[in-house]
Scaffold this motif. Structure first.
Motif, PDB file in Angstrom:
ATOM      1  N   TYR A  45      83.962  83.793  62.895  1.00  0.00           N
ATOM      2  CA  TYR A  45      83.435  82.464  63.402  1.00  0.00           C
ATOM      3  C   TYR A  45      82.773  81.836  62.555  1.00  0.00           C
ATOM      4  CZ  TYR A  45      84.963  83.940  68.397  1.00  0.00           C
ATOM      5  OH  TYR A  45      85.452  84.248  69.389  1.00  0.00           O
ATOM      6  N   ASP A  56      80.830  77.707  61.668  1.00  0.00           N
ATOM      7  CA  ASP A  56      80.167  76.437  62.285  1.00  0.00           C
ATOM      8  C   ASP A  56      80.951  75.496  61.203  1.00  0.00           C
ATOM      9  OD1 ASP A  56      77.034  77.963  62.716  1.00  0.00           O
ATOM     10  OD2 ASP A  56      78.889  77.876  63.850  1.00  0.00           O
ATOM     11  N   TYR A  80      84.347  67.183  65.175  1.00  0.00           N
ATOM     12  CA  TYR A  80      84.253  68.513  64.714  1.00  0.00           C
ATOM     13  C   TYR A  80      82.783  69.007  64.171  1.00  0.00           C
ATOM     14  CZ  TYR A  80      89.192  68.367  65.874  1.00  0.00           C
ATOM     15  OH  TYR A  80      90.301  67.900  66.531  1.00  0.00           O
ATOM     16  N   ARG A  95      80.743  71.710  65.704  1.00  0.00           N
ATOM     17  CA  ARG A  95      81.670  72.773  66.617  1.00  0.00           C
ATOM     18  C   ARG A  95      81.819  74.110  65.955  1.00  0.00           C
ATOM     19  NH1 ARG A  95      82.076  69.784  71.146  1.00  0.00           N
ATOM     20  NH2 ARG A  95      81.627  67.676  70.376  1.00  0.00           N
ATOM     21  N   THR A  96      82.151  75.160  66.777  1.00  0.00           N
ATOM     22  CA  THR A  96      82.138  76.341  66.125  1.00  0.00           C
ATOM     23  C   THR A  96      83.643  76.889  66.502  1.00  0.00           C
ATOM     24  OG1 THR A  96      79.797  77.107  66.472  1.00  0.00           O
ATOM     25  CG2 THR A  96      81.295  78.665  66.096  1.00  0.00           C
ATOM     26  N   GLY A  97      84.267  77.348  65.701  1.00  0.00           N
ATOM     27  CA  GLY A  97      85.816  77.932  66.027  1.00  0.00           C
ATOM     28  C   GLY A  97      86.003  79.280  65.143  1.00  0.00           C
ATOM     29  N   VAL A 142      89.624  75.029  66.846  1.00  0.00           N
ATOM     30  CA  VAL A 142      88.310  74.577  67.569  1.00  0.00           C
ATOM     31  C   VAL A 142      88.759  74.065  68.875  1.00  0.00           C
ATOM     32  CG1 VAL A 142      86.678  72.839  67.762  1.00  0.00           C
ATOM     33  CG2 VAL A 142      87.166  73.886  65.668  1.00  0.00           C
ATOM     34  N   ASN A 143      87.969  74.282  70.201  1.00  0.00           N
ATOM     35  CA  ASN A 143      88.358  73.793  71.404  1.00  0.00           C
ATOM     36  C   ASN A 143      88.064  72.302  71.589  1.00  0.00           C
ATOM     37  OD1 ASN A 143      89.311  76.192  72.214  1.00  0.00           O
ATOM     38  ND2 ASN A 143      87.645  76.840  73.032  1.00  0.00           N
ATOM     39  N   LYS A 144      88.856  71.513  71.971  1.00  0.00           N
ATOM     40  CA  LYS A 144      88.632  70.179  72.247  1.00  0.00           C
ATOM     41  C   LYS A 144      89.094  69.778  73.734  1.00  0.00           C
ATOM     42  CE  LYS A 144      89.305  65.383  70.351  1.00  0.00           C
ATOM     43  NZ  LYS A 144      89.753  64.593  69.214  1.00  0.00           N
ATOM     44  N   ARG A 197      93.275  73.840  72.155  1.00  0.00           N
ATOM     45  CA  ARG A 197      92.771  74.708  70.923  1.00  0.00           C
ATOM     46  C   ARG A 197      93.265  73.776  69.811  1.00  0.00           C
ATOM     47  NH1 ARG A 197      94.150  80.531  72.293  1.00  0.00           N
ATOM     48  NH2 ARG A 197      95.705  80.316  70.533  1.00  0.00           N
TER      49      ARG A 197
END
Lengths: 300, 164
Positions: B39, B41, B57, B60-62, B76-78, B86
């Protein structure tokens, strides 16, 4: 004293951003360092080695270093002050000594990695450009030259060290443009001239010139050489012997001397307990003095 | 002139470097390694212009799904309209930090494994589930003295002082 307007106000200091510590000391070029250290991410933890060469006034330092978050790790190192063990007593910071130090480092590294049989390098030190060829089983040890803050001019001693490491068998990407003896007009490396420098030929010709023209200056300039019995003609012999001795046994020798106790020039930093103790003592002394003063006031 | 909605619009402060943190990028950003499944950031570093993600972004964390020479692929989720997509972006390592969102979980896992191993050795059955904080236990009030408070009779003279 006349009234001088204060140059640096409090707000100047509040807004001042200090450079990195090693930049303030003038020791590290971070622009070069980031580019040397940056490893491809899809190579994950593979270390990227740099061949660090630094010159002090009386010594040459050659190291193979890899960088980690905890700090740089030195794989192997060689110093010019080790050369007396191999037979070189004087002239420890010239081009030829740089070549010897580089050669010593290369052989040392290859020995610790057990690659020294495969990669002999260039045993005969001609001045020609030599690059290591990959052998059958393992690929050659690769390092990148890190000059630090040096000005990279043609014929700089740093490239003598580079040549030493190359001839020792390490793969360092380079070009022959900056070796001593490179002719700018013809864009070619004159191997003869380079070979002369590797064997101290330039020092020898200066010695000969001084002996003829200014004998007193010769005495003062090369006093150590004279004391060691080294003349312009034996220089090449000596360097050849040193190269052979280095190839024979490059392992570092541990020194038996105990480290000297140094005189302390600044105050030693106190521990937390010691500082607390000092504070208590100070407060007690203050209270005692205050008590005495109060008594005096009351008496009056 | 109209507002303009370019790629880096409205990022004057977002992409700015911090106070007294301008200039050099410290070397640990380049020395860190990222594996697929970590994971991370996304935090844009305005000093490096290449490989910048879009301002959406930032923060965001992905998860890492790809590792290339100088960049990391992050998933990343949007939220787009009524669904969450995703999205897969590629970001240079200077704009990425390792995320600590899983750190507490991983530490708890290790501790729980340890506790379970000890319990198994002793033959005791334990539950390693986290419990929410319950109501505070009851207690007796100690050292309480009773003070009776009674209203005092209305005193005209005192209460009207000043405004009479």
């Amino acid at each position: 004293m006349a009234f001088v307007k204060a140059q640096k106000s409090r707000s100047y200091f509040k807004r001042f951003q200090v450079k990195f510590k090693r930049r303030r000391e003038g020791k590290t070029d971070y622009r070069a360092r980031t580019r040397l250290i940056n490893q491809d991410k899809n190579k994950y933890n593979t270390p990227k080695y740099r061949y660090v060469v630094r010159f002090t006034n009386k010594d040459i330092i050659a190291q193979i270093v890899s960088a980690t978050i905890a700090g740089d790790m030195v794989l192997a190192s060689a110093y010019a002050h080790e050369l007396p063990q191999y037979g070189l007593k004087v002239g420890l910071t010239n081009y030829a000594a740089a070549y010897c130090t580089g050669l010593l480092l290369a052989r040392r590294v290859l020995k610790t990695l057990e690659m020294d049989e495969e990669y002999q390098g260039n045993v005969e030190a001609t001045g020609e450009d030599y690059s290591v060829e990959p052998a059958e089983s393992r690929r050659p040890f690769r390092a990148l030259l890190d000059v630090g803050l040096l000005r990279t001019t043609t014929g700089n001693r740093v490239f003598g060290a580079l040549k030493g490491a190359l001839d020792g068998g390490i793969d360092i990407p380079h070009s022959e443009k900056r070796f001593a003896g490179f002719n700018k007009d013809s864009k070619q490396l004159d191997a003869e001239v380079h070979r002369k420098y590797i064997f101290g030929g330039h020092v020898a010709s200066y010695m000969r010139m001084l002996m003829e023209d200014e004998p007193e200056k010769y005495q003062s300039q090369f006093s150590d050489y004279i004391k060691a019995g080294v003349g312009p003609d034996n220089l090449e012999e000596i360097y050849k012997k040193v190269h052979a001795a280095i190839r024979a046994d490059p392992t570092p020798k541990k020194s038996d001397k105990q480290p000297k106790e140094h005189k302390r020039y600044n105050l030693k930093k106190l521990t937390y307990e010691e500082r607390k103790q000092k504070l208590i003592e100070r407060l007690n002394a203050l209270n005692a003095a205050a008590g005495r003063d109060e008594d005096d006031d009351d008496d009056e | 002139m109209p507002a303009g909605h370019g790629l880096r619009s409205r990022t004057r402060d977002l992409f700015a470097r911090g106070f007294r943190k301008k200039g050099y990028i410290n070397l640990t950003t380049y020395l860190r390694t990222y594996k697929i499944g970590d994971y991370v950031d996304v935090k844009v570093n305005g000093a490096v212009h290449k490989g910048m993600p879009h301002k959406f972004y930032h923060g965001r964390t992905g998860r890492v799904w790809n590792v290339t020479k100088r960049a990391i692929g992050v998933e990343v989720n949007k939220q787009v309209g009524n669904r969450i997509i995703r999205k897969r972006i590629h970001v240079r390592v200077e704009h990425v930090q390792p995320s600590r969102c899983e750190e507490e979980f991983k530490q708890r896992k290790i501790k729980n494994d340890q506790l379970k191993a000890e319990a198994k050795a002793k033959g005791v059955v334990i539950s390693t589930k986290r419990q929410p904080e319950g109501p505070k236990p009851g207690f007796m009030v100690e050292g309480a003295t009773l003070e009776t408070v009674t209203p005092i009779p209305y005193d005209v003279v005192n209460d009207l002082k000043g405004g009479y």
